[in-house]
Scaffold this motif. Structure first.
Motif, PDB file in Angstrom:
ATOM      1  N   UNK A   1     -19.996 -15.243 -24.512  1.00 43.47           N
ATOM      2  CA  UNK A   1     -21.455 -15.219 -24.409  1.00 43.47           C
ATOM      3  C   UNK A   1     -22.029 -16.610 -24.619  1.00 43.47           C
ATOM      4  N   UNK A   2     -21.523 -17.340 -25.606  1.00 43.73           N
ATOM      5  CA  UNK A   2     -22.021 -18.691 -25.874  1.00 43.73           C
ATOM      6  C   UNK A   2     -21.707 -19.636 -24.721  1.00 43.73           C
ATOM      7  N   UNK A   3     -20.501 -19.530 -24.171  1.00 43.01           N
ATOM      8  CA  UNK A   3     -20.130 -20.399 -23.043  1.00 43.01           C
ATOM      9  C   UNK A   3     -20.978 -20.102 -21.818  1.00 43.01           C
ATOM     10  N   UNK A   4     -21.223 -18.825 -21.550  1.00 38.22           N
ATOM     11  CA  UNK A   4     -22.057 -18.459 -20.401  1.00 38.22           C
ATOM     12  C   UNK A   4     -23.486 -18.947 -20.582  1.00 38.22           C
ATOM     13  N   UNK A   5     -24.015 -18.790 -21.782  1.00 35.85           N
ATOM     14  CA  UNK A   5     -25.387 -19.220 -22.059  1.00 35.85           C
ATOM     15  C   UNK A   5     -25.518 -20.729 -21.938  1.00 35.85           C
ATOM     16  N   UNK A   6     -24.540 -21.457 -22.495  1.00 37.32           N
ATOM     17  CA  UNK A   6     -24.601 -22.921 -22.427  1.00 37.32           C
ATOM     18  C   UNK A   6     -24.501 -23.406 -20.989  1.00 37.32           C
ATOM     19  N   UNK A   7     -23.572 -22.816 -20.218  1.00 41.93           N
ATOM     20  CA  UNK A   7     -23.399 -23.236 -18.826  1.00 41.93           C
ATOM     21  C   UNK A   7     -24.659 -22.947 -18.013  1.00 41.93           C
ATOM     22  N   UNK A   8     -25.317 -21.810 -18.283  1.00 35.67           N
ATOM     23  CA  UNK A   8     -26.521 -21.469 -17.537  1.00 35.67           C
ATOM     24  C   UNK A   8     -27.693 -22.339 -17.905  1.00 35.67           C
ATOM     25  N   UNK A   9     -27.920 -22.575 -19.196  1.00 40.31           N
ATOM     26  CA  UNK A   9     -29.067 -23.376 -19.636  1.00 40.31           C
ATOM     27  C   UNK A   9     -28.931 -24.844 -19.271  1.00 40.31           C
ATOM     28  N   UNK A  10     -27.696 -25.371 -19.341  1.00 37.60           N
ATOM     29  CA  UNK A  10     -27.485 -26.805 -19.097  1.00 37.60           C
ATOM     30  C   UNK A  10     -27.136 -27.100 -17.645  1.00 37.60           C
ATOM     31  N   UNK A  11     -27.029 -26.054 -16.835  1.00 36.69           N
ATOM     32  CA  UNK A  11     -26.753 -26.262 -15.428  1.00 36.69           C
ATOM     33  C   UNK A  11     -25.389 -26.851 -15.134  1.00 36.69           C
ATOM     34  N   UNK A  12     -24.393 -26.492 -15.914  1.00 34.52           N
ATOM     35  CA  UNK A  12     -23.048 -27.045 -15.713  1.00 34.52           C
ATOM     36  C   UNK A  12     -22.450 -26.516 -14.411  1.00 34.52           C
ATOM     37  N   UNK A  13     -21.683 -27.368 -13.782  1.00 34.27           N
ATOM     38  CA  UNK A  13     -21.014 -27.015 -12.537  1.00 34.27           C
ATOM     39  C   UNK A  13     -19.668 -26.364 -12.868  1.00 34.27           C
ATOM     40  N   UNK A  14     -19.651 -25.047 -12.877  1.00 31.21           N
ATOM     41  CA  UNK A  14     -18.434 -24.314 -13.233  1.00 31.21           C
ATOM     42  C   UNK A  14     -18.225 -23.183 -12.226  1.00 31.21           C
ATOM     43  N   UNK A  15     -16.969 -22.703 -12.160  1.00 30.48           N
ATOM     44  CA  UNK A  15     -16.658 -21.540 -11.321  1.00 30.48           C
ATOM     45  C   UNK A  15     -17.054 -20.270 -12.060  1.00 30.48           C
ATOM     46  N   UNK A  16     -17.480 -19.265 -11.292  1.00 30.81           N
ATOM     47  CA  UNK A  16     -17.949 -18.027 -11.910  1.00 30.81           C
ATOM     48  C   UNK A  16     -17.013 -16.865 -11.576  1.00 30.81           C
ATOM     49  N   UNK A  17     -16.901 -15.944 -12.518  1.00 24.13           N
ATOM     50  CA  UNK A  17     -16.140 -14.722 -12.257  1.00 24.13           C
ATOM     51  C   UNK A  17     -16.911 -13.874 -11.251  1.00 24.13           C
ATOM     52  N   UNK A  18     -16.186 -13.168 -10.394  1.00 26.73           N
ATOM     53  CA  UNK A  18     -16.813 -12.373  -9.335  1.00 26.73           C
ATOM     54  C   UNK A  18     -16.410 -10.909  -9.481  1.00 26.73           C
ATOM     55  N   UNK A  19     -17.365 -10.108  -9.913  1.00 22.85           N
ATOM     56  CA  UNK A  19     -17.117  -8.669 -10.021  1.00 22.85           C
ATOM     57  C   UNK A  19     -18.311  -7.912  -9.424  1.00 22.85           C
ATOM     58  N   UNK A  20     -18.925  -8.540  -8.437  1.00 26.52           N
ATOM     59  CA  UNK A  20     -20.148  -7.959  -7.879  1.00 26.52           C
ATOM     60  C   UNK A  20     -19.897  -6.623  -7.203  1.00 26.52           C
ATOM     61  N   UNK A  21     -18.678  -6.432  -6.669  1.00 25.49           N
ATOM     62  CA  UNK A  21     -18.387  -5.182  -5.981  1.00 25.49           C
ATOM     63  C   UNK A  21     -18.049  -4.042  -6.934  1.00 25.49           C
TER      64      UNK A  21
END
Length: 735
Positions: A186-206
């Protein structure tokens, strides 16, 4: 159960989701496959398994196997292999062979898991550092310095943040209610989203729309059959070992291992059929379940339901998780699989080489090869232990040679035996003690041949066998059983020393202060009997009792507090046929129990009662008196026999209530004298004195504690037990 199992299921759910996603990543499987396995582990393995607290799901220990199968056969074929492995587990469970799996050396299993952990950590560390995993653990290790020097991207920041929180979170106060993996992601996701870090995302949309159906693998059927067997055995053994470990964590019903293996088989059939990862019992989730207070199968079953609801309605939240954070979670899990506590335990049993070799072989060669290498070394070490023999030769002061042969005497030990026996001079008198649990024909031939040759040369050989008569039976030409026999206690160990004069104990010399001291009856300065007895214990008895004394060295768990007289003729372990660890014993003159709060209290007895009831949680307190008790004779003498002994006179005042009870009691019609009648009355009085202690009285009233009175008639060697009608011999009427 609901108030315990419901919150525990939520804790396990929060732990299971990130771990399942991470294991799917390292297995090369779709992310949804990890959630499918978690759901099946809860909803299928939970109610059908043999352990009430074990949590099943995708296991990191199987990740390398699955990853290799995906590379070789593809994901859909891997699902079919999982399904077939479940069917094999189901058959094995029905055949009641689960206990056989426990014969696999735990050192091999733990070494395999540690090796898998190292491989996972090395591979995922490259993802954390912004790179890509190499094809092997060795290549990952060689490429690591380059990754450390050249990659400093946002991925590194996400990985460092995730691992840092995983390490520090359990040490932070008042946050343990939130599992560390969930907090870190949760902390890593929040930090990456707020700071706009360029990272790969997990894909479970389906979500579960990404399900695939299994298909039959194509290729060499030998390899496919081997893959099915490997998955079935690894998942089965890991689950069974987890069940055994779980039994040590809780006080509920013990695990049914055959049912557990059957339940795991059904779960793998379902998981493979639905496109999920292989299912196994997982120690991390099981530990979290027990620590959260789970009491029944409802906890693990409900956790599967929560995972299902999450995947159906909240799977979109997974897209917020950086892949580098999942990789960091796997690095942490992999490192934790190298357990230092396990290594210390294996080192104490001499099995650390098996662990280290298995781990190294898994890392350097491969999983299946590493397990086979570990099993081979474990088998060699077991064979070495089973065939180990020690031969000790020494010259006694009476010019007799004493030879002690210990262990399993097989052809492997013949060279050692022959070398030591050749060192004994011709025409010497030899006492040969065979403390062996097995002797094969080669060893017998070597020993018997030496004996005949030595006696023909004018020597003498006296053979004493402490186990079954392997040598004697072979010399007579009778059949010798191939099964090992239980050890026999030293001959006449229970006799008083005066009745053992001239036996092996009295002949035993002892080295004291650097000087050999002759046995009793020899030269002046004989060693006291107790010192000689200690030496005899070291030589004869210690090897027999050492295995179970080693196991109980750190803690005691007696079930009885035994209060008896200091009289030397009363031997508690002898008259109750008890061994080490059975009795928590208090001995004093007269087997008195001072009344609670008495002015003449005795802290020693009180301390023993308090410790036995509160710390040891004993279930029985026994007061044992005996005939001809000197303390009772002194009480009857009204102080005449204690003149000049002020300490003893004060102590015997604890017998005042006994004397008053004796005076008011009906005279005995059992033909006993006043002294022995008083001895029996004293036992009953001391039981009443015990009931003056509030804790003792409360435990007896609730049925958690039983008070027992015994009386030992020395002359007849009979033990009598106190009941409502008085004392009666134990076992009267049964022979």
């Amino acid at each position: 159960m609901v108030r315990h199992d419901l919150p525990a299921s939520l804790v396990v759910f929060l732990v299971a989701v990130p771990l399942s996603l991470g294991i799917a990543v390292t297995s090369g499987a779709p992310l949804v496959a990890g959630l499918v396995a978690a759901v099946v582990g809860g909803l299928v393995a939970g109610p059908l398994g043999g352990s009430v607290v074990q949590v099943s799901g995708p296991a990191a220990g199987l990740a390398l196997v699955v990853a290799e199968l995906v590379r070789t056969y593809g994901w859909r074929a891997t699902c079919m292999i999982t399904l077939a492995a479940g069917a094999l587990q189901l058959v094995l469970g029905a055949m009641k062979v689960a206990r056989t799996a426990l014969a696999v050396s735990p050192a091999v299993v733990h070494g395999m898991l540690a090796g898998v952990g190292v491989v996972i950590a090395l591979a995922q560390l490259h993802v954390v550092l912004g790179g890509k995993p190499q094809r092997s653990a060795v290549e990952n290790l060689l490429e690591l310095p380059n990754q450390l020097v050249n990659n400093h991207s946002h991925a590194v920041a996400v990985g460092v943040l995730t691992i840092g929180l995983l390490v520090l979170w359990p040490r932070l106060p008042r946050v343990n209610a939130v599992p560390a993996p969930l907090a870190a992601l949760a902390a890593a996701s929040l930090a990456a989203g707020l700071l706009g870090w360029d990272v790969a995302r997990a894909d479970l949309t389906e979500g579960f729309a990404a399900w695939v159906t299994p298909e039959v693998p194509r290729g060499d059927w030998h390899g496919i059959a081997g893959a099915v067997l490997l998955v079935a055995l690894l998942a089965g053994v890991e689950s069974l070992l987890c069940s055994v470990a779980a039994d040590r964590m809780h006080d509920g019903p013990r695990a049914d291992l055959d049912r557990e293996l059957t339940g795991q088989g059904v779960a793998n059939i379902v998981s493979g059929g639905l496109g999920g990862l292989p299912v196994a019992g997982v120690i991390v989730r099981t530990t979290a379940n027990v620590r959260a207070g789970a009491r029944s199968r409802w906890s693990t079953t409900l956790h599967g339901l929560w995972v299902l609801l999450f995947a159906a309605g909240l799977s979109w939240t997974v897209t917020l998780i950086p892949m580098e954070a999942l990789a960091a979670l796997l690095v942490f899990i992999g490192a934790r699989m190298v357990n230092l506590g396990t290594m210390r335990g294996l080192h104490g049993h001499g099995e650390l080489p098996v662990y280290v070799l298995t781990m190294g072989a898994v890392v350097l060669v491969g999983l299946a090869e590493g397990v086979l290498i570990g099993l081979g070394l474990a088998a060699l070490l077991a064979l070495r232990r089973l065939t180990r023999v020690s031969v000790h030769v020494r010259l006694e002061p009476d010019d007799r040679w004493h030879v002690v042969v210990t262990g399993s005497l097989t052809f492997v030990g013949v060279p050692v035996l022959s070398e030591n026996l050749r060192a004994i001079p011709a025409r010497a008198a030899v006492d040969l003690e065979l403390n062996v649990d097995f002797m094969d024909n080669a060893a017998f031939e070597a020993l018997h041949g030496w004996r005949l040759e030595h006696e023909r040369a004018g020597g003498t050989v006296s053979i004493d066998e402490m186990h079954a008569e392997w040598y004697t039976s072979a010399a007579r030409g009778t059949r010798v059983s191939a099964a090992k026999t239980p050890p026999q206690a030293p001959e006449r160990w229970w006799l008083p020393r005066a009745y053992r004069r001239g036996g092996p104990l009295s002949r035993l010399p002892v080295r004291h202060a650097g000087v050999w001291v002759p046995p009793e009856g020899g030269e002046s300065g004989a060693v006291p009997d107790l010192v000689a007895g200690a030496a005899d214990f070291e030589r004869r008895t210690a090897p027999l009792v050492r295995p179970f004394l080693t196991r109980m060295a750190r803690t005691q768990d007696p079930s009885h507090l035994f209060i008896t007289c200091a009289d030397s003729r009363v031997v508690p372990n002898l008259i109750t046929a008890s061994g080490p660890g059975d009795l928590f014993t208090v001995r004093n003159v007269g087997n008195f129990v001072p009344r609670h709060g008495a002015a003449l209290g005795d802290d020693s007895v009180v301390a023993a009662i308090e410790y036995a009831t509160n710390a040891l949680n004993i279930r029985t307190i026994t007061v044992c008196g005996h005939s001809g008790c000197g303390a009772m004779a002194a009480v009857l003498s009204a102080g005449v026999k204690t003149e000049g002994l002020p300490g003893l006179d004060r102590w015997l005042r604890h017998g005042d209530h006994t004397l008053a009870r004796y005076i008011g009691a009906t005279p005995s019609d059992a033909g006993e004298g006043p002294l022995d009648h008083l001895c029996r009355v004293n036992v009953a009085q001391q039981l009443d004195n015990l009931r003056t202690y509030p804790e003792v009285a409360a435990r007896e009233l609730s049925g958690r504690l039983e008070l027992v009175g015994l009386y030992f008639d020395i002359a007849s060697a009979r033990v009598h037990i106190l009941d409502e009608e008085g004392f009666s011999p134990v076992g009267a009427g049964s022979h």
